[in-house]
Design a protein around this motif. Structure first.
Motif, mmCIF file in Angstrom:
data_model
loop_
_atom_site.group_PDB
_atom_site.id
_atom_site.type_symbol
_atom_site.label_atom_id
_atom_site.label_comp_id
_atom_site.label_asym_id
_atom_site.label_seq_id
_atom_site.Cartn_x
_atom_site.Cartn_y
_atom_site.Cartn_z
ATOM 1 N N CYS A 173 0.833 -1.209 0.000
ATOM 2 C CA CYS A 173 0.000 0.000 0.000
ATOM 3 C C CYS A 173 0.866 1.257 0.000
ATOM 4 O O CYS A 173 0.519 2.257 -0.621
ATOM 5 C CB CYS A 173 -0.933 0.001 1.219
ATOM 6 N N GLY A 174 2.008 1.209 0.691
ATOM 7 C CA GLY A 174 2.921 2.341 0.679
ATOM 8 C C GLY A 174 3.764 2.390 -0.571
ATOM 9 O O GLY A 174 3.820 3.402 -1.275
ATOM 10 N N GLY A 175 4.401 1.268 -0.894
ATOM 11 C CA GLY A 175 5.321 1.242 -2.013
ATOM 12 C C GLY A 175 4.660 1.465 -3.355
ATOM 13 O O GLY A 175 5.136 2.261 -4.177
ATOM 14 N N GLN A 176 3.550 0.798 -3.612
ATOM 15 C CA GLN A 176 2.905 0.900 -4.922
ATOM 16 C C GLN A 176 2.174 2.211 -5.105
ATOM 17 O O GLN A 176 2.069 2.720 -6.226
ATOM 18 C CB GLN A 176 1.962 -0.288 -5.122
ATOM 19 N N PHE A 177 1.662 2.784 -4.024
ATOM 20 C CA PHE A 177 0.954 4.054 -4.159
ATOM 21 C C PHE A 177 1.888 5.253 -4.179
ATOM 22 O O PHE A 177 1.473 6.367 -4.479
ATOM 23 C CB PHE A 177 -0.082 4.215 -3.044
ATOM 24 N N HIS A 178 3.149 5.030 -3.887
ATOM 25 C CA HIS A 178 4.122 6.119 -3.884
ATOM 26 C C HIS A 178 4.115 6.845 -5.231
ATOM 27 O O HIS A 178 3.968 8.075 -5.292
ATOM 28 C CB HIS A 178 5.518 5.554 -3.588
ATOM 29 N N GLU A 179 4.249 6.080 -6.317
ATOM 30 C CA GLU A 179 4.309 6.680 -7.645
ATOM 31 C C GLU A 179 2.937 7.151 -8.119
ATOM 32 O O GLU A 179 2.831 8.155 -8.823
ATOM 33 C CB GLU A 179 4.904 5.686 -8.642
ATOM 34 N N ILE A 180 1.890 6.426 -7.750
ATOM 35 C CA ILE A 180 0.542 6.827 -8.162
ATOM 36 C C ILE A 180 0.190 8.198 -7.595
ATOM 37 O O ILE A 180 -0.307 9.080 -8.294
ATOM 38 C CB ILE A 180 -0.494 5.787 -7.704
ATOM 39 N N ILE A 181 0.474 8.395 -6.312
ATOM 40 C CA ILE A 181 0.162 9.677 -5.665
ATOM 41 C C ILE A 181 1.048 10.786 -6.224
ATOM 42 O O ILE A 181 0.590 11.904 -6.487
ATOM 43 C CB ILE A 181 0.314 9.549 -4.139
ATOM 44 N N ALA A 182 2.326 10.481 -6.409
ATOM 45 C CA ALA A 182 3.243 11.498 -6.936
ATOM 46 C C ALA A 182 2.841 11.914 -8.354
ATOM 47 O O ALA A 182 2.873 13.089 -8.704
ATOM 48 C CB ALA A 182 4.662 10.945 -6.928
ATOM 49 N N GLU A 183 2.450 10.936 -9.157
ATOM 50 C CA GLU A 183 2.028 11.248 -10.530
ATOM 51 C C GLU A 183 0.771 12.092 -10.531
ATOM 52 O O GLU A 183 0.636 13.047 -11.308
ATOM 53 C CB GLU A 183 1.802 9.954 -11.313
ATOM 54 N N ALA A 184 -0.193 11.734 -9.650
ATOM 55 C CA ALA A 184 -1.428 12.504 -9.570
ATOM 56 C C ALA A 184 -1.174 13.948 -9.144
ATOM 57 O O ALA A 184 -1.909 14.869 -9.541
ATOM 58 C CB ALA A 184 -2.400 11.827 -8.603
ATOM 59 N N ALA A 185 -0.117 14.148 -8.346
ATOM 60 C CA ALA A 185 0.232 15.483 -7.877
ATOM 61 C C ALA A 185 1.128 16.233 -8.866
ATOM 62 O O ALA A 185 1.510 17.378 -8.618
ATOM 63 C CB ALA A 185 0.907 15.394 -6.514
ATOM 64 N N GLY A 186 1.472 15.554 -9.968
ATOM 65 C CA GLY A 186 2.333 16.178 -10.959
ATOM 66 C C GLY A 186 3.773 16.306 -10.526
ATOM 67 O O GLY A 186 4.493 17.211 -10.980
ATOM 68 N N LEU A 187 4.233 15.394 -9.667
ATOM 69 C CA LEU A 187 5.588 15.477 -9.130
ATOM 70 C C LEU A 187 6.520 14.483 -9.813
ATOM 71 O O LEU A 187 6.099 13.465 -10.298
ATOM 72 C CB LEU A 187 5.557 15.200 -7.617
#
Length: 204
Positions: free
Chosen positions: A190-204
């Motif tokens: 939940c932490g590792g896989q969502f790291h990139e999903i959340i960052a991408e959604a934030a445009g980071l």
């Protein structure tokens, strides 16, 4: 307590109400399809969407040993017609009395994030307006499944209807090595896989 915090995070379960669809992420656990079929028969949703090709970690479909889930009048789905997890789960749905007209298929996903993404494509192609959905998944897989599907269906209210498989439940997961590995593995994912999903959604 530490155990309680992990339990409440991972083992999501909701009181069920009528919904527009029952989502079933990829699996070769017959219990999931049997549970989804019962929900359909009880009138909780008019359609079931089964998703899954095979596990990306294996790269091929590996079915469990034959079990007694099928009725005496129906064969167990362990023949060449089952080429994907979706095929397998849908065969069980039919065995459990769900008509073909109530089954939607997504046979390409190889991990949970793809289950959610590709299921969204199926519902969009079918023109379905999903206001409320039931998510039928493994009990220890509930939080990660929910997070992925919520990300792909932000306008949808999700109700999780978990199934205890592998003998791992919210009451006993910390009592066996297998339960500890499965549940804490889900916390890590939940932490590792969502790291990139959340960052991408934030445009980071």
């Amino acid at each position: 307590m530490f155990y309680d915090a992990v339990t409440e995070f991972i083992f999501v379960e909701d009181m069920l109400r009528k919904a527009d669809v029952i989502f079933m992420p990829g699996s070769v656990c017959p219990e999931l399809a049997m549970h989804a079929a019962r929900l359909y028969q009880e009138g909780y949703a008019p359609v079931i969407l089964s998703s899954g090709k095979y596990s990306i970690t294996k790269g091929y479909l590996e079915l469990p040993e034959k079990t007694a889930f099928a009725s005496s009048n129906n064969p167990t789905p362990h023949d060449d017609s089952c080429l994907t997890e979706c095929d397998y789960l849908c065969a069980i749905l039919r065995t459990e009395g769900v008509p073909e007209s109530a089954i939607l298929r997504e046979p390409e996903a190889t991990f949970t994030w793809e289950n959610a993404i590709y299921s969204r494509r199926v519902t969009d192609s079918a023109g379905l307006d999903i206001r409320r959905a039931i998510l039928c998944c493994k009990a220890y897989h509930a939080r990660r499944s929910l997070m992925y599907y919520q990300q792909q269906f932000p306008e949808t209210e999700f109700l999780v209807s978990p199934v205890v498989v592998d003998g791992i439940s919210r009451e006993n997961w910390y009592r066996t090595r297998k339960g500890i590995d499965k549940v804490l593995g889900e916390v890590e994912r939940c932490g590792g896989q969502f790291h990139e999903i959340i960052a991408e959604a934030a445009g980071l």
